[in-house]
Motif scaffolding. Sequence first.
Motif, PDB file in Angstrom:
ATOM      1  N   LYS A   1      11.099  75.052  15.461  1.00  0.00           N
ATOM      2  CA  LYS A   1      12.582  74.830  16.050  1.00  0.00           C
ATOM      3  C   LYS A   1      12.158  74.489  17.593  1.00  0.00           C
ATOM      4  O   LYS A   1      13.092  73.881  18.156  1.00  0.00           O
ATOM      5  N   ILE A   2      11.461  75.171  18.217  1.00  0.00           N
ATOM      6  CA  ILE A   2      11.107  74.824  19.492  1.00  0.00           C
ATOM      7  C   ILE A   2       9.849  73.816  19.639  1.00  0.00           C
ATOM      8  O   ILE A   2       9.726  72.654  20.491  1.00  0.00           O
ATOM      9  N   GLY A   3       8.778  73.967  18.844  1.00  0.00           N
ATOM     10  CA  GLY A   3       7.474  73.289  19.172  1.00  0.00           C
ATOM     11  C   GLY A   3       7.714  71.979  18.636  1.00  0.00           C
ATOM     12  O   GLY A   3       7.103  70.902  19.411  1.00  0.00           O
ATOM     13  N   ILE A   4       8.523  71.363  17.782  1.00  0.00           N
ATOM     14  CA  ILE A   4       8.495  70.020  17.409  1.00  0.00           C
ATOM     15  C   ILE A   4       9.386  69.145  18.286  1.00  0.00           C
ATOM     16  O   ILE A   4       8.796  68.174  18.675  1.00  0.00           O
ATOM     17  N   PRO A   5      10.478  69.695  18.757  1.00  0.00           N
ATOM     18  CA  PRO A   5      11.230  69.082  19.848  1.00  0.00           C
ATOM     19  C   PRO A   5      10.210  68.952  21.145  1.00  0.00           C
ATOM     20  O   PRO A   5      10.340  67.740  21.668  1.00  0.00           O
ATOM     21  N   LEU A   6       9.564  70.131  21.588  1.00  0.00           N
ATOM     22  CA  LEU A   6       8.648  69.925  22.631  1.00  0.00           C
ATOM     23  C   LEU A   6       7.725  68.986  22.667  1.00  0.00           C
ATOM     24  O   LEU A   6       7.308  68.468  23.281  1.00  0.00           O
ATOM     25  N   LEU A   7       6.919  68.843  21.293  1.00  0.00           N
ATOM     26  CA  LEU A   7       6.161  68.004  20.918  1.00  0.00           C
ATOM     27  C   LEU A   7       6.385  66.428  21.036  1.00  0.00           C
ATOM     28  O   LEU A   7       5.665  65.625  21.959  1.00  0.00           O
ATOM     29  N   VAL A   8       7.759  66.209  20.766  1.00  0.00           N
ATOM     30  CA  VAL A   8       8.490  64.738  20.754  1.00  0.00           C
ATOM     31  C   VAL A   8       8.476  64.659  22.247  1.00  0.00           C
ATOM     32  O   VAL A   8       8.185  63.538  22.574  1.00  0.00           O
ATOM     33  N   LEU A   9       9.217  65.555  23.000  1.00  0.00           N
ATOM     34  CA  LEU A   9       9.277  65.311  24.376  1.00  0.00           C
ATOM     35  C   LEU A   9       7.950  65.100  25.111  1.00  0.00           C
ATOM     36  O   LEU A   9       7.883  64.250  25.974  1.00  0.00           O
ATOM     37  N   THR A  10       7.116  65.810  24.892  1.00  0.00           N
ATOM     38  CA  THR A  10       5.751  65.710  25.604  1.00  0.00           C
ATOM     39  C   THR A  10       5.221  64.488  25.190  1.00  0.00           C
ATOM     40  O   THR A  10       4.886  63.659  26.120  1.00  0.00           O
ATOM     41  N   ASN A  11       5.166  63.774  23.894  1.00  0.00           N
ATOM     42  CA  ASN A  11       4.357  62.749  23.597  1.00  0.00           C
ATOM     43  C   ASN A  11       5.426  61.508  24.219  1.00  0.00           C
ATOM     44  O   ASN A  11       4.756  60.403  24.740  1.00  0.00           O
ATOM     45  N   LEU A  12       6.556  61.567  24.073  1.00  0.00           N
ATOM     46  CA  LEU A  12       7.436  60.643  24.797  1.00  0.00           C
ATOM     47  C   LEU A  12       7.101  60.385  26.297  1.00  0.00           C
ATOM     48  O   LEU A  12       7.053  59.327  27.067  1.00  0.00           O
ATOM     49  N   THR A  13       6.963  61.667  26.911  1.00  0.00           N
ATOM     50  CA  THR A  13       6.647  61.505  28.354  1.00  0.00           C
ATOM     51  C   THR A  13       5.209  60.974  28.573  1.00  0.00           C
ATOM     52  O   THR A  13       5.157  60.299  29.550  1.00  0.00           O
ATOM     53  N   LEU A  14       4.328  61.493  27.932  1.00  0.00           N
ATOM     54  CA  LEU A  14       2.866  60.692  28.017  1.00  0.00           C
ATOM     55  C   LEU A  14       3.066  59.266  27.561  1.00  0.00           C
ATOM     56  O   LEU A  14       2.461  58.514  28.363  1.00  0.00           O
ATOM     57  N   LEU A  15       3.525  58.859  26.567  1.00  0.00           N
ATOM     58  CA  LEU A  15       3.764  57.445  26.332  1.00  0.00           C
ATOM     59  C   LEU A  15       4.266  56.633  27.456  1.00  0.00           C
ATOM     60  O   LEU A  15       3.813  55.684  28.165  1.00  0.00           O
ATOM     61  N   GLY A  16       5.294  57.258  27.949  1.00  0.00           N
ATOM     62  CA  GLY A  16       6.228  56.586  29.008  1.00  0.00           C
ATOM     63  C   GLY A  16       5.236  56.574  30.495  1.00  0.00           C
ATOM     64  O   GLY A  16       5.368  55.252  31.146  1.00  0.00           O
ATOM     65  N   LEU A  17       4.638  57.660  30.975  1.00  0.00           N
ATOM     66  CA  LEU A  17       3.788  57.586  31.879  1.00  0.00           C
ATOM     67  C   LEU A  17       2.503  56.449  31.789  1.00  0.00           C
ATOM     68  O   LEU A  17       2.193  55.889  32.721  1.00  0.00           O
TER      69      LEU A  17
END
Length: 268
Positions: free
Chosen positions: A36-52
Amino acid sequence: SLSSDAAMWHKRRRREMLEKYGNAIRPLETDSGSYKIGIPLLVLTNLTLLGLSIAAKHMSYLQLFALSVFPGSICSLWQLQILHDNLHGTLWSKKRKRILQEDKQKNSSFYKPLSNVLSSIRTKKMKKKSSNTTNNSSKLRDRTLFWGSMPSVFGYYLYLKFGHLTHHKNLGDSQSSSLKELFDSDQSNFEDGDVLFVAHRMNLEGEIGPTIPLSKDKSITMSISKSGFKAWEQTRMIRNGLLFWSSFLFERFMLVLNDSFIVTTTGR
């Protein structure tokens, strides 16, 4: 035992902790899941890395350095830790698997007075159902690991898929998980993938590697991590920090070069 002495020590330690604090620990192993915390955080993390990574095309070197420190390094660490939890089965919920196991126990007790034929049929069905659940859970972890590790030049997928679980088995075994064994091995799975990381800050037993042939009769054996660590001095913290940073960065660069050029061209 096939496990090293250090790995066996950790197994005994786990057993002792379960005996002492079992009531508090077992629910974490059977029911817990941080999805519930890990999956949304993983998605946010990967989108951030992709955007950067996309935006990096238009950045100066100073901006790249600043963003690699924050938030790049934090996102990269979050990605590794969440995928690590996924690998060990603590990310996704385990309740469904536990319920199936409990149903199996109840049904076994219920059918006990009945004929062996009916009991055998029911047991086979439950085994198949449990096996399907296990296979589905394994597929879910594999897919999460693969897609959740994008984008990453650090190779989190390769490390976690082929190097981390063997670390728990071969921990501290200088015979089967030295730097020499890792570089000379032809196995798909590393004997102990963590050795490549800790060699930058720990004095490891066993021979070093890789050995690089220079000619028909000559070769050189070297280790970036070992060379950097040997230059450490006990009382010089800043010097040691710079040596750790530079040796780790250079080795990451060599791995990226290896993965993007040598592996893609040779297939090995």
